[in-house]
Design a protein around this motif. Structure first.
Motif, PDB file in Angstrom:
ATOM      1  N   PHE A 156       0.886  -1.174   0.044  1.00  0.00           N
ATOM      2  CA  PHE A 156       0.071  -0.036  -0.076  1.00  0.00           C
ATOM      3  C   PHE A 156       0.845   1.220   0.028  1.00  0.00           C
ATOM      4  N   MET A 157       0.697   2.352  -0.708  1.00  0.00           N
ATOM      5  CA  MET A 157       1.344   3.137  -1.129  1.00  0.00           C
ATOM      6  C   MET A 157       0.587   4.610  -0.837  1.00  0.00           C
ATOM      7  N   SER A 158       1.004   5.909  -0.486  1.00  0.00           N
ATOM      8  CA  SER A 158       0.014   6.675  -0.308  1.00  0.00           C
ATOM      9  C   SER A 158       0.907   8.211  -0.481  1.00  0.00           C
ATOM     10  N   LEU A 159       0.099   9.202  -0.980  1.00  0.00           N
ATOM     11  CA  LEU A 159       0.871  10.566  -1.392  1.00  0.00           C
ATOM     12  C   LEU A 159      -0.129  11.696  -0.448  1.00  0.00           C
ATOM     13  N   ASP A 160       0.441  12.469   0.251  1.00  0.00           N
ATOM     14  CA  ASP A 160       0.144  13.743   0.384  1.00  0.00           C
ATOM     15  C   ASP A 160      -0.032  14.639  -0.277  1.00  0.00           C
ATOM     16  N   VAL A 246      -9.699   5.875 -10.948  1.00  0.00           N
ATOM     17  CA  VAL A 246      -9.395   6.440  -9.608  1.00  0.00           C
ATOM     18  C   VAL A 246     -10.988   6.404  -8.737  1.00  0.00           C
ATOM     19  N   LYS A 247     -11.262   6.003  -7.641  1.00  0.00           N
ATOM     20  CA  LYS A 247     -12.325   6.008  -6.846  1.00  0.00           C
ATOM     21  C   LYS A 247     -12.009   6.824  -5.629  1.00  0.00           C
ATOM     22  N   PRO A 248     -13.407   7.280  -4.981  1.00  0.00           N
ATOM     23  CA  PRO A 248     -13.080   8.041  -3.795  1.00  0.00           C
ATOM     24  C   PRO A 248     -13.230   7.261  -2.546  1.00  0.00           C
ATOM     25  N   THR A 249     -12.442   6.297  -2.366  1.00  0.00           N
ATOM     26  CA  THR A 249     -12.387   5.259  -1.488  1.00  0.00           C
ATOM     27  C   THR A 249     -10.864   5.129  -0.523  1.00  0.00           C
ATOM     28  N   HIS A 250     -11.082   4.308   0.589  1.00  0.00           N
ATOM     29  CA  HIS A 250     -10.028   4.293   1.388  1.00  0.00           C
ATOM     30  C   HIS A 250      -9.614   5.606   2.060  1.00  0.00           C
ATOM     31  N   GLY A 251     -10.672   5.930   2.512  1.00  0.00           N
ATOM     32  CA  GLY A 251     -10.564   7.187   3.627  1.00  0.00           C
ATOM     33  C   GLY A 251     -11.118   8.415   3.352  1.00  0.00           C
ATOM     34  N   GLU A 252     -11.730   9.350   4.041  1.00  0.00           N
ATOM     35  CA  GLU A 252     -12.233  10.595   3.893  1.00  0.00           C
ATOM     36  C   GLU A 252     -11.148  11.230   3.122  1.00  0.00           C
ATOM     37  N   GLY A 253     -11.385  11.917   1.851  1.00  0.00           N
ATOM     38  CA  GLY A 253     -10.630  12.878   1.356  1.00  0.00           C
ATOM     39  C   GLY A 253      -9.526  12.209   0.493  1.00  0.00           C
ATOM     40  N   ASN A 254      -9.760  10.919   0.231  1.00  0.00           N
ATOM     41  CA  ASN A 254      -8.802  10.422  -0.522  1.00  0.00           C
ATOM     42  C   ASN A 254      -9.350   9.859  -1.793  1.00  0.00           C
ATOM     43  N   GLY A 255      -8.442   9.651  -2.630  1.00  0.00           N
ATOM     44  CA  GLY A 255      -8.821   9.291  -3.988  1.00  0.00           C
ATOM     45  C   GLY A 255      -7.827   8.001  -4.207  1.00  0.00           C
ATOM     46  N   HIS A 256      -8.154   6.774  -4.755  1.00  0.00           N
ATOM     47  CA  HIS A 256      -7.616   5.725  -4.486  1.00  0.00           C
ATOM     48  C   HIS A 256      -7.586   5.414  -6.069  1.00  0.00           C
ATOM     49  N   LEU A 257      -6.186   5.083  -6.547  1.00  0.00           N
ATOM     50  CA  LEU A 257      -5.875   4.510  -7.788  1.00  0.00           C
ATOM     51  C   LEU A 257      -5.963   2.915  -7.883  1.00  0.00           C
ATOM     52  N   TRP A 258      -7.276   2.537  -8.338  1.00  0.00           N
ATOM     53  CA  TRP A 258      -7.485   1.191  -8.102  1.00  0.00           C
ATOM     54  C   TRP A 258      -6.574   0.415  -9.099  1.00  0.00           C
ATOM     55  N   ILE A 259      -6.621   0.943 -10.258  1.00  0.00           N
ATOM     56  CA  ILE A 259      -5.664   0.346 -11.259  1.00  0.00           C
ATOM     57  C   ILE A 259      -5.254   1.211 -12.529  1.00  0.00           C
ATOM     58  N   GLY A 287      -9.758  19.067  -4.709  1.00  0.00           N
ATOM     59  CA  GLY A 287     -10.028  19.021  -3.175  1.00  0.00           C
ATOM     60  C   GLY A 287      -9.640  17.923  -2.535  1.00  0.00           C
ATOM     61  N   TYR A 288      -9.076  16.835  -3.052  1.00  0.00           N
ATOM     62  CA  TYR A 288      -8.605  15.666  -2.244  1.00  0.00           C
ATOM     63  C   TYR A 288      -7.523  15.841  -1.623  1.00  0.00           C
ATOM     64  N   LYS A 289      -7.393  15.414  -0.183  1.00  0.00           N
ATOM     65  CA  LYS A 289      -6.286  15.591   0.482  1.00  0.00           C
ATOM     66  C   LYS A 289      -5.139  14.448   0.184  1.00  0.00           C
ATOM     67  N   THR A 290      -5.391  13.437  -0.279  1.00  0.00           N
ATOM     68  CA  THR A 290      -4.406  12.161  -0.352  1.00  0.00           C
ATOM     69  C   THR A 290      -4.669  11.497  -1.535  1.00  0.00           C
ATOM     70  N   MET A 291      -3.939  10.509  -1.795  1.00  0.00           N
ATOM     71  CA  MET A 291      -4.119   9.726  -3.097  1.00  0.00           C
ATOM     72  C   MET A 291      -3.526   8.495  -2.353  1.00  0.00           C
ATOM     73  N   SER A 292      -3.897   7.444  -2.757  1.00  0.00           N
ATOM     74  CA  SER A 292      -3.418   6.191  -2.411  1.00  0.00           C
ATOM     75  C   SER A 292      -3.320   4.938  -3.552  1.00  0.00           C
ATOM     76  N   LEU A 293      -2.899   3.846  -3.556  1.00  0.00           N
ATOM     77  CA  LEU A 293      -2.765   2.953  -4.569  1.00  0.00           C
ATOM     78  C   LEU A 293      -2.252   1.722  -3.832  1.00  0.00           C
ATOM     79  N   HIS A 313       5.631   4.161   0.992  1.00  0.00           N
ATOM     80  CA  HIS A 313       5.140   2.555   1.419  1.00  0.00           C
ATOM     81  C   HIS A 313       4.472   2.686   2.840  1.00  0.00           C
ATOM     82  N   GLY A 314       3.279   1.901   2.735  1.00  0.00           N
ATOM     83  CA  GLY A 314       2.693   1.528   4.144  1.00  0.00           C
ATOM     84  C   GLY A 314       2.817   0.141   4.363  1.00  0.00           C
ATOM     85  N   TRP A 315       1.556  -0.235   4.699  1.00  0.00           N
ATOM     86  CA  TRP A 315       1.198  -1.844   5.007  1.00  0.00           C
ATOM     87  C   TRP A 315       1.587  -2.896   3.733  1.00  0.00           C
ATOM     88  N   GLU A 316       1.896  -3.682   3.971  1.00  0.00           N
ATOM     89  CA  GLU A 316       2.217  -4.854   3.014  1.00  0.00           C
ATOM     90  C   GLU A 316       1.272  -6.103   3.107  1.00  0.00           C
TER      91      GLU A 316
END
Length: 329
Positions: A156-160, A246-259, A287-293, A313-316
């Motif tokens: 799991f990876m994230s970006l502020d 990209v979907k608005p999932t994995h937390g408030e204010g987050n855009g998640h790159l699904w694929i 206005g999204y605060k973070t992005m993850s994948l 890098h976050g959890w594995e």
């Protein structure tokens, strides 16, 4: 192991959920005494599960004492998953049982028998990677012993987005963009298939074409909420070259790159970088605060790309899978 009895029951009103919750809480508190879970919370989570097909509960008893259990979630006509989401993936077995490995094998054998009897072709089990074996409720070596082979290891990876100052993207001349929601499914599936058929994504490479089609139908469902301007397809003439979802999932204010994918013959032209850049700029502008994948740790090219854009890098998560044809336990 003649003193261990295995029972299978549907998740219905007759099920003693309190019994399951007490075992689970004892297990979790043993692993982490600071875990703030409660019996009531676990019971409510199980009772409030949303499903199309009723999940199956596989239980192990020693006499009248429950010593282990599994929730077998039915994803679709082909795939089952063991203890998904908040249940943590691992089998739930009393921590003070001396023969945990044997109990685990019996529970897994029953799951495989259920799959075979009901024409399911795959069982998945996913869990967070830990830095020592003592932190696992069950020794993960039991899974391959029961033909649940390691399938992938996801990072799991994230970006502020606050400090991101990337410029607007200009795609090469002759390449147009369309919203993914307006793309034809047949062309989009071909682009998805071609993009991942020559990649380091072990999950895709290990699946059958039927499983890939199921994945596509589930994750590219245009009725689901997606972030439209960040979910695009690159098109040259009538050919689809790459895409982002990209979907608005994995937390408030987050855009998640699904694929995200680019077909092999158009790699090496910075299209992946431009697609990712476009998604980052779009999310910040909206206005999204973070992005993850998430990305397979074996997909070195994708990892390097995300690191280049300062994703942290976050959890594995490790996935094991049994597939029809591996019968012995």
């Amino acid at each position: 192991m003649n003193n261990i009895q295995i029972q299978t029951q549907m998740l219905d009103e007759q099920l003693d959920v309190q019994e399951l919750a007490h075992l689970t809480l004892k297990l979790w508190k043993t692993i982490n005494p600071e875990n703030n879970a409660t019996i009531e919370g676990i019971v409510n989570w199980i009772r409030n599960l949303v499903f199309d097909e009723v999940p199956v509960i596989v239980k192990a008893y020693k006499g009248e004492k429950l010593v282990g259990w599994i929730l077998l979630f039915v994803h679709d006509s082909k795939k089952l998953e063991i203890n998904p989401w908040a249940l943590g993936g691992h089998l739930h077995i009393l921590p003070d049982e001396a023969n945990k490995m044997e109990i685990a094998q019996l529970l897994l054998k029953e799951c495989i028998n259920y799959a075979l009897q009901n024409d399911h072709t795959k069982i998945e089990l996913c869990y967070e990677k830990m830095d020592s074996i003592e932190k696992y409720p069950v020794d993960p070596s039991v899974y391959p012993k029961c033909n649940l082979m390691e399938e992938d290891e996801i990072v799991f990876m994230s970006l502020d987005l606050a400090d991101q100052k990337l410029p607007e993207v200009e795609f090469p001349k002759g390449i147009e963009t369309i919203l993914l929601k307006n793309a034809t499914d047949n062309d989009l599936y071909t682009c998805f298939y071609d993009s991942f058929s020559e990649s380091g994504d072990r999950n895709f490479l290990s699946e059958t074409d039927e499983e890939r089609e199921e994945y596509f139908k589930e994750h590219f469902d245009k009725e689901d909420e997606m972030i439209d301007d960040a979910s695009i397809v690159l098109v040259k003439g009538t050919k689809f070259l790459g895409f982002t979802l990209v979907k608005p999932t994995h937390g408030e204010g987050n855009g998640h790159l699904w694929i995200m994918g680019v077909i092999p013959e158009y790699r090496g032209r910075q299209l992946g970088s431009k697609l990712l850049n476009h998604a980052i700029v779009t999310l910040k502008k909206q206005g999204y605060k973070t992005m993850s994948l998430v990305v397979d740790s074996a997909n070195e090219a994708a990892l390097k790309l995300y690191e280049k854009f300062n994703f942290i890098h976050g959890w594995e998560r490790i996935t094991h899978a049994w597939k029809k044809g591996h019968f012995a336990v």
